[in-house]
Every structure is written in structure tokens, then in C-alpha cells.
Design a protein around this motif. Structure first.
Motif, short mmCIF file in Angstrom:
data_model
loop_
_atom_site.label_atom_id
_atom_site.label_comp_id
_atom_site.label_asym_id
_atom_site.label_seq_id
_atom_site.Cartn_x
_atom_site.Cartn_y
_atom_site.Cartn_z
N ILE A 118 0.67 -1.47 -0.19
CA ILE A 118 -0.29 0.17 -0.58
C ILE A 118 0.96 1.23 -0.21
O ILE A 118 1.72 1.53 1.00
CB ILE A 118 -0.71 0.00 1.57
CG1 ILE A 118 -1.54 -1.58 1.20
CG2 ILE A 118 -1.88 1.12 1.06
CD1 ILE A 118 -2.75 -1.73 0.08
N GLU A 120 -0.52 4.38 -0.49
CA GLU A 120 -0.56 5.25 -0.18
C GLU A 120 -2.71 5.06 0.43
O GLU A 120 -2.93 4.06 -0.68
CB GLU A 120 -1.06 6.21 -1.44
CG GLU A 120 -1.54 8.28 -0.87
CD GLU A 120 -1.65 9.09 -2.00
OE1 GLU A 120 -1.34 9.78 -1.75
OE2 GLU A 120 -2.14 8.74 -3.16
N CYS A 121 -3.10 5.14 1.06
CA CYS A 121 -4.29 5.36 1.48
C CYS A 121 -5.07 6.79 2.69
O CYS A 121 -4.54 6.74 3.95
CB CYS A 121 -5.12 4.21 2.79
SG CYS A 121 -6.87 4.21 2.69
N VAL A 143 -11.96 8.00 -0.24
CA VAL A 143 -11.33 7.43 -0.35
C VAL A 143 -10.06 7.09 -1.12
O VAL A 143 -10.61 6.57 -2.86
CB VAL A 143 -11.07 6.30 0.75
CG1 VAL A 143 -10.08 5.55 1.09
CG2 VAL A 143 -11.96 6.45 1.88
N VAL A 145 -7.04 5.25 -2.56
CA VAL A 145 -5.77 4.12 -2.45
C VAL A 145 -5.06 3.81 -3.70
O VAL A 145 -5.60 3.66 -4.40
CB VAL A 145 -6.20 2.77 -1.95
CG1 VAL A 145 -5.89 1.44 -1.95
CG2 VAL A 145 -8.03 2.88 -1.05
N ARG A 147 -2.01 1.85 -4.26
CA ARG A 147 -0.78 -0.26 -4.21
C ARG A 147 0.01 -0.93 -5.28
O ARG A 147 -0.97 -0.41 -6.41
CB ARG A 147 -2.19 -0.91 -3.32
CG ARG A 147 -2.91 -1.41 -4.33
CD ARG A 147 -3.75 -2.17 -3.59
NE ARG A 147 -4.96 -3.25 -4.40
CZ ARG A 147 -5.74 -3.71 -3.98
NH1 ARG A 147 -5.78 -4.60 -3.67
NH2 ARG A 147 -6.84 -4.77 -4.73
N THR A 172 -8.02 2.12 6.25
CA THR A 172 -7.23 2.37 6.29
C THR A 172 -6.09 1.28 6.28
O THR A 172 -6.05 0.43 5.50
CB THR A 172 -6.78 2.40 7.81
OG1 THR A 172 -6.52 0.87 8.44
CG2 THR A 172 -7.61 2.70 8.73
N ALA A 173 -4.83 2.16 6.22
CA ALA A 173 -4.11 1.31 5.09
C ALA A 173 -3.84 -0.24 5.87
O ALA A 173 -2.75 -0.94 4.83
CB ALA A 173 -2.61 2.04 4.89
N LEU A 176 -6.23 -2.88 4.89
CA LEU A 176 -5.56 -2.89 3.83
C LEU A 176 -4.39 -3.61 3.13
O LEU A 176 -4.35 -5.23 2.40
CB LEU A 176 -6.03 -1.97 2.35
CG LEU A 176 -6.79 -1.46 2.20
CD1 LEU A 176 -6.51 0.55 1.49
CD2 LEU A 176 -8.11 -1.89 1.66
#
Length: 257
Positions: A118, A120-121, A143, A145, A147, A172-173, A176
Motif C-alpha cells: 500500500i 497511499e491511503c 478515499v 488508495v 497500491r 486504513t492502509a 488493506l
């Protein structure tokens, strides 16, 4: 229930005559009511829905009408019939559909599940383009994300994902990254959102410098660009996903029928 019935003196049945522009067929109305209950979370993914007899009593229609509605839901992978057990809400946790939206497969062998990184989140505001795709208003919360999915230690897919912020509040990251299995199962279990249909746009592109670095390829290397819009019940868009796929050791496979 707002189900059109032939008259107050005869039971609702499929003998109501041909459909007119004013009304959809009775079984389609029942299908719509079942979809409303699925969308509202009355029955969760993996749970049994009431029997055909119970649903017929609830909607005051024949079992045959309910059966026809459920036949269509099953054909659309929204419910699953299990012999001797009943009918269950379909889930991405089912082994045979776990990765039904992921069409990239290795040229040879079985590489196992992807390893997720990941990058970015974060929560942000929807641009006009993202808002239009997700049926939101510009500046509504989303949101975002980013990845990388790797197979056998080789970065293979770079994905940017946008989700409606209100439906995925608290994502949240860490969630994930730590979730084992398809991300769509996480969405079902933690947020009550089931993706039931997706449409994709596919084109060939060349890797720019940033994408080349993240996917460990040369700048200008050929990549497959896949933009996917996923919907939950009643065709509500819930995810925009843009992926760049390496195809030097993988290919995109789609079964047509």
C-alpha cells in the motif's frame, strides 16, 4: 409492499396477463424488492435468505413467482442456491468467485495470491471526474488508495482506487495491507458493501517514468491500462479502479459466453 397485483379478489400469480408499459412483470417487481433488502443489508453476504415459501408469504405472491425472481438473481451471481440447504447471498469469499474481477493470469503455473504494497491511503475530495464516475457531488469525500500487487516478488499491477468516503469511513492502509484474501471480501465484511457488477475499459499504454519505477520496467515499456467501475446492488457505483498491468509474464483472460 408496493407490489402490483391483478386484483383484490384473486391471488397474485404469473397469470396476470402480458406486461404493459405501466408495470413490470410481477417476478421483476419481487426481484426488485429482494434487491432492496440486499442493498439495505437485511441479509449479509454469505447468509441465507428466507425460503421461497416465506418470501411468497411476505410479498403475497406465488412461490413460482418468487422462484423466477430468485432464478434471475442466481444467474446474475447475486445469490447462490445450495442443494438441500437453501439460497444464500453471494459473496466474494466463495472459492469459485474469489477473484472473478481479476482477469490477469500467469502465462504458466500457479503463482498464488498477490502480495500487496500500500503506497497511499488517504481521504480527499472528489474531483469533477471522480464525482461523475461515482455519482457523487464535486468535493464530496472520497478515499483514494494507491497500491502495487506483486506475484512471486515481481511488481505486476499498479492500482489507483477511489471509493465513496461516506461508505468507506475508517478504511486504513493497515486494513488493506493485513487483510488476507480478496479486497472485495474486506469491503463486504467491514463496510457492508458488495461489488456485484463491473465494467472495464482496456487500452495499451507506454510506461512513464513514475510507473516504470513502481513496476520495475523500462520507461516506455508496454503496459495494459484497465479502468474498472464496480457497482453494488441496483447499479450504484461504489469503486473506480485504474490499473496498469505488466503483461511480459501474464495475460488478460476473459471467458465469453
Amino acid at each position: 409492499m408496493a407490489v402490483h397485483q391483478p386484483s383484490s379478489t384473486e391471488p397474485a400469480s404469473d397469470a396476470a396477463g402480458p406486461a404493459t408499459p405501466a408495470f413490470s412483470p410481477l417476478y421483476q417487481q419481487i426481484k426488485g424488492l429482494i434487491l432492496q433488502s440486499l442493498q439495505a443489508g437485511e441479509w449479509k453476504p454469505g447468509e441465507a435468505i428466507p425460503s421461497e415459501m416465506d418470501l411468497a408469504a411476505r410479498f403475497r405472491v406465488s412461490q413460482g413467482t418468487v422462484r423466477k425472481a430468485i432464478d434471475e438473481l442466481a444467474a446474475e451471481n447475486l445469490v447462490v442456491r445450495r442443494q438441500g440447504k437453501g439460497t444464500f447471498v453471494a459473496t466474494h469469499a466463495e472459492q469459485h468467485v474469489r477473484y472473478r474481477f481479476l482477469k490477469l493470469v500467469p502465462d504458466s503455473g500457479d503463482e498464488g495470491p498477490a502480495q500487496r504494497t500500500i503506497l497511499e491511503c488517504r481521504r480527499g475530495r472528489a474531483s469533477a471526474e471522480i464525482a461523475r464516475a461515482l455519482a457523487l457531488r464535486t468535493s464530496d469525500p472520497v478515499v483514494q488508495v494507491r497500491r502495487v500487487l506483486s506475484f512471486g516478488g515481481v511488481p505486476t499491477i499498479l492500482e489507483d482506487i477511489w471509493l465513496p468516503g461516506n461508505a468507506f469511513k475508517g478504511l486504513t492502509a493497515e486494513q488493506l495491507a493485513s487483510h488476507q484474501g480478496p479486497t472485495y471480501v474486506l469491503f463486504e465484511v467491514e463496510f457492508g458493501v458488495r461489488m456485484v457488477r463491473a465494467e472495464e475499459k482496456i487500452r495499451a499504454v507506454a510506461a512513464d517514468a513514475q510507473h516504470a519505477r513502481l513496476l520495475a520496467v523500462d520507461a516506455g515499456a508496454p503496459l495494459l491500462s484497465v479502468e474498472r467501475l464496480s457497482h453494488t446492488y441496483n447499479d450504484v457505483p461504489m469503486e473506480l479502479r485504474r490499473g496498469l498491468y505488466r503483461t511480459d509474464t501474464h495475460h488478460y483472460r476473459n471467458d465469453l459466453s
